[in-house]
Design an enzyme around this catalytic site. Structure first.
Site: not given
Length: 358
Positions: A43, A49, A161
């Site tokens: 997804i 990762g 972020d």
């Protein structure tokens, strides 16, 4: 917290190579194997990762399974992933993505993070939804982001972020901040950190000008960009380079000076840019329909001086959230079954959203 989580949290401060860590966890019976999870589809991809939608075969629960990217040169787990795991093990809040457990790979060569599954992220929703969020829905989203951020900052953690693609939403309207690969704990005294963080469009001016002193204020600038993007239905400051990003900020807010931002001229890169002379704040022209309370909140988030910028607590007290249209309840947020099914399809697009290219 499970026995596995306690063990991992205690030992992650050590310099384990990943095969050693994975084997230790599995052989001691402290963590489950990834074999117990059925991968349904890929997804997305976080900072550090690959993320899969998966089913826990023991409980039938749908989860997000994040494979931690290995450091090939050092044959181990990157320090960034160690930070993400240790931070997420500390955090428990409804508006922050939950790390349920850590599991080991098939051949003990890797580890996976089992996260709470959210049906959609805001970036892809903003690109694909037929009708933009209403202002009441925008307020609902932002309140949840701010509550999670207030908890995060009170825990002495900077996300570093924040952007719409790192905000996830469940089908029950619960918004969760995700992807802590760049997050850092902070304290007193403040330690120097690299300014090359935060996706360009959401990067605070002090970072663009090279500061190594980072506080929670960099997250709050990003919140301002997120609020503006939700209101305008498009990114507010879509710069293509750092100098272009600074120029867009100046066009919007005016040229910074020592009067409004003490210490501005002493920032490492301040002398390298020739800033245009622009004396006006153009937020009101950008959002002519926004209430005075809404404009005050945006201006508070977009203060040049990080010391004067709004905190999450300040924002939660804003009169903007107390005037009509009032924030809707999360349960009343729209659902997007078509978008969810599209994400769940085996051939789901794996590329990044156009909104997070920089």
């Amino acid at each position: 917290m499970s026995q596995c989580q306690i063990w991992v949290r205690h030992h992650l401060c050590c310099s384990f190579q990943i095969p050693t860590l994975a084997a230790s966890l599995f052989q001691l019976g402290r963590c489950r194997s990834v074999k117990e999870f059925e991968k349904l589809n890929r997804i997305g991809e976080g900072t550090y990762g690959i993320v899969y939608r998966a089913r826990d075969t023991q409980t039938d629960e749908i989860v997000a399974l994040k494979k931690v990217r290995m450091d090939k040169e050092k044959d181990g787990i990157p320090i960034s992933s160690l930070r993400e795991i240790t931070l997420l093990l500390r955090l428990r809040h409804p508006n922050i993505v939950e790390l349920k457990e850590v599991v080991v790979g098939n051949h003990l060569e890797s580890i996976f993070l089992v996260m709470g599954y959210c049906e959609q992220d805001l970036a892809s929703l903003l690109e694909n939804m037929p009708t933009p969020f209403s202002e009441a829905q925008v307020k609902c989203i932002l309140l949840q982001v701010l509550r999670g951020l207030q908890y995060l900052h009170r825990s002495f953690i900077i996300h570093r972020d924040l952007k719409v693609s790192n905000l996830l939403m469940t089908d029950k309207g619960c918004v969760k901040t995700a992807d802590f690969g760049l997050a850092r704990a902070y304290g007193v005294p403040v330690k120097p950190m690299t300014p090359k963080v935060v996706t360009l469009w959401y990067r605070a001016p002090e970072l663009l000008l090279g500061t190594t002193t980072q506080t929670t204020s960099i997250d709050m600038w990003a919140v301002g960009c997120i609020l503006a993007e939700l209101l305008a239905h498009k990114p507010l400051l879509p710069g293509t380079s750092e100098i272009h990003q600074i120029d867009l900020i100046v066009q919007l807010l005016g040229t910074p000076s020592e009067n409004i931002w003490p210490g501005f001229s002493k920032l490492p890169l301040a002398g390298q840019y020739s800033l245009r002379k622009q004396p006006y704040n153009n937020l009101k022209h950008k959002f002519p329909w926004l209430s005075e309370a809404g404009l005050r909140l945006l201006n508070f988030l977009f203060m040049y001086d990080p010391k004067k910028r709004a905190t999450a607590g300040d924002c939660l007290e804003s009169s903007y959230f107390k005037e009509k249209p009032l924030p809707c309840e999360p349960e009343l947020m729209p659902t997007f079954p078509h978008h969810r099914n599209k994400r769940a399809a085996p051939a789901a697009t794996e590329g990044q959203s156009k909104r997070c290219r920089p």
